[in-house]
Design an enzyme around this catalytic site. Structure first.
Site, PDB file in Angstrom:
ATOM      1  N   GLU A   1      40.685  15.545  11.501  1.00 50.29           N
ATOM      2  CA  GLU A   1      40.255  15.528  10.113  1.00 50.29           C
ATOM      3  C   GLU A   1      41.106  14.588   9.284  1.00 50.29           C
ATOM      4  OE1 GLU A   1      40.250  16.636   6.604  1.00 50.29           O
ATOM      5  OE2 GLU A   1      38.123  16.125   6.640  1.00 50.29           O
TER       6      GLU A   1
ATOM      7  N   THR B   1      38.893  10.059  11.681  1.00 47.40           N
ATOM      8  CA  THR B   1      38.527  10.373  13.052  1.00 47.40           C
ATOM      9  C   THR B   1      38.832   9.156  13.913  1.00 47.40           C
ATOM     10  OG1 THR B   1      36.297   9.611  12.553  1.00 47.40           O
ATOM     11  CG2 THR B   1      36.607  11.950  12.502  1.00 47.40           C
TER      12      THR B   1
END
Length: 598
Positions: free
Chosen positions: A429, A409
């Site tokens: 992700e 992230t």
């Protein structure tokens, strides 16, 4: 003081609480590092008087700084930062993904949920092979199957309508200009392009990010992104509709559903129907001195983090640092507390619109009496693997989600001159997401990467006894996250003290907890707290950041029954803390972030 959208955990919360047992068999796996290491560059920390921006790339930080200098709000600056990150840090976040935003306007704390959602056509068998066994993780990731409905852009647009000061179109111009004029490929982007095993298999990405011989563009190469520039210009003029409808929407659906080996099931109606959610932040009293405020489920971040810190409080005074690093006594306590918290996480935490809440309130998992009971399970030797507790009654019997990988992230912390503040963690992700570069229907080179967020759901929807796993795939559901955007206030909830957060998959919880312990347990400034070596447990082995602890530390932990794994733990922490003279910002030496302010 905190009001409106924040739910405070009182000092004493009476509930019917039960103790639990634990087993002695350690787990045999440790989650892989969320993103590859790209070096360690010492950072000085930054002292400012009135406002500060902390972001994962200097170009993004500069964009946010310029917005604040022009009179924009913290939220305005976050929009500019995120759009530039889409361009310059494509491996971690972008408009093709989702985000959690915690915002403070001086009176009200708001949690805005821009998490991706599962398409309407999927079901709990999404990641099962025909024989009922779970797919290999990387097989599930690459292609259209793993793509969730992106939420970042629509969430930021909604937030701008509430907290923005400058025109929306102006906030996208820094990214548009950089996309048109080009930016220099950074060392971290180059490293991740070089080591990624799958991005080259996507023809648009291979043509854009790599040279004809398959090697990534070198550090310093000026990379232009005309497709992203055109799409962002359309979004600047037409708002988020230019993303969720029209050319981009058609291109996204086509690319996902027509993937040659791993197609997905997304529809135009999934895009047009996406809505961000406004949720109640959870604020937890810690050390009797601080209200630590974070995101509720579908994030597992705040609850798991504050379970760990709350259990530690019940184990006595915090052990001091030993020669500048966490001691063996501390690491034993912390790892055991982590096992207990991650056991609860695996059973209870998921999208609250789809799962029952223990005791009808998430605060049941943070109740002092419950945490005291959990702390009582910690002894002088490691418990190996913890079992979940019973924080409150649950109307259905839930299975426990097996451990599976979670990935990267980016985090943004901003405080403006008017006292508005935010912590926003944003993601696609895994590094480079689903490995699908979408040109937005422009037909031009470049574009943005699509997320693989659906792999944050449990691959196995039910346990061996047929009990449903809380975080199983369901249509319209938001996958469980570890993102932990955190704002810290004084005990009365009246004065903002810090904004903190990090990337790092399931380890985000540990990275953020470490920084809070550093600042408010060991009295370090934000930069020195970030610099501390990383550590933790995911209810398996105790993990230590490789090369950062004395050789005697893992041996001493093994004597206490720990299975110890030393590994890269590439956090990307950003933190801004209040000082007597203004603010002090820190950025993680393990990545490229910087802090800017006046």
């Amino acid at each position: 003081m905190l009001n409106g959208r924040a739910v405070l955990v009182p000092a004493v919360l009476l509930a019917s609480l039960s103790a639990c047992t634990h087993s002695e068999q350690p787990a045999d796996t440790t989650p892989p590092a969320p993103e590859a290491s790209s070096g360690y560059t010492p950072k000085p920390g930054w002292a400012v008087d009135r406002f500060a921006v902390a972001a994962a790339n200097p170009l993004a930080t500069q964009a946010g700084y310029d917005v604040l200098k022009a009179g924009g709000s913290a939220l305005d600056a976050a929009i500019a930062v995120q759009m530039v990150l889409t361009l310059v840090e494509p491996q971690s976040s972008g408009i093709g993904g989702g985000a959690f935003l915690l915002h403070w306007d001086g009176e009200e704390l708001v949690a805005l949920d821009g998490r991706e959602t599962a398409p309407a056509a999927v079901d709990e068998t999404l990641f099962l092979e025909p024989d009922g066994t779970p797919m290999a993780f990387q097989t599930a990731v690459v292609g259209g199957r793993s793509v969730g409905v992106p939420g970042t852009l629509k969430m930021l647009e909604k937030a701008h309508s509430q907290y923005g000061k400058l025109p929306w179109k102006d906030l996208l111009q820094p990214a548009i200009t950089l996309a048109r004029e080009g930016f220099a490929v950074s060392p971290r982007l180059h490293t991740l392009l070089q080591t990624d095993p799958s991005l080259r298999d996507n023809p648009p990405a291979a043509a854009f990010y790599y040279q004809p011989d398959g090697s990534p563009w070198p550090v310093g190469h000026r990379l232009h992104n005309p497709a992203l520039a055109e799409l962002l210009q359309a979004i600047a003029e037409g708002g988020s509709r230019a993303f969720y409808e029209g050319k981009n929407a058609y291109a996204l659906v086509k690319q996902v559903n027509e993937h040659p080996t791993n197609p997905g099931r997304i529809a135009l109606s999934d895009l047009t129907g996406y809505e961000p959610r406004q949720r109640d932040a959870i604020c937890t009293l810690w050390q009797s001195s601080y209200q630590v405020c974070g995101f509720p489920p579908p994030s597992s971040g705040h609850i798991t983090q504050m379970q760990i810190l709350g259990i530690l409080e019940h184990l006595g005074p915090l052990p001091a640092l030993d020669q500048g690093v966490p001691s063996v006594d501390f690491l034993h306590r912390y790892s055991e507390a982590s096992r207990l918290a991650y056991a609860d996480r695996a059973k209870y935490l998921a999208d609250p619109d789809f799962v029952p809440v223990p005791g009808r309130t998430w605060n049941s998992m943070l109740a002092p009496e419950y945490l005291r009971q959990r702390a009582g399970l910690i002894g002088p030797r490691s418990m190996g693997t913890a079992e979940p507790g019973e924080p409150g009654p649950v109307p259905v019997a839930l299975g426990i989600q097996p451990e599976q990988p979670e990935y990267g992230t980016s985090h943004i912390s901003i405080i403006d001159a008017d006292g508005n503040a935010l912590a926003m963690t944003t993601t696609i992700e895994q590094a480079f997401g689903a490995r699908l570069l979408n040109d937005g229907g422009t037909g031009l080179p470049g574009g943005y990467l699509l997320n693989n967020e659906l792999t944050d759901f449990a691959f196995e929807p039910r346990d061996s006894e047929g009990r449903p796993v809380a975080n199983r795939v369901e249509p319209g559901k938001r996958p469980r996250s570890s993102m932990s955007p955190t704002l810290v206030f004084d005990a009365a909830g009246e004065q903002l003290l810090a904004s903190v957060g990090s990337p790092g998959g399931a380890a985000i919880i540990h990275f953020t907890a470490k920084t809070l312990l550093g600042m408010y347990g060991w009295g370090l400034d934000a930069q020195r707290a970030i610099n501390l070596p990383n550590f933790g447990s995911f209810n398996g082995p105790t993990v230590l950041e490789a090369g950062r602890f004395p050789p005697a530390t893992p041996r001493a932990l093994e004597v206490r029954g720990h299975e110890v794994n030393e590994m890269e733990m590439t956090s990307g922490l950003q933190a801004i803390q209040r000082t007597d003279d203004g603010w002090f910002g820190g950025a993680d030496p393990r990545r490229e972030g910087v802090v800017m302010g006046d």
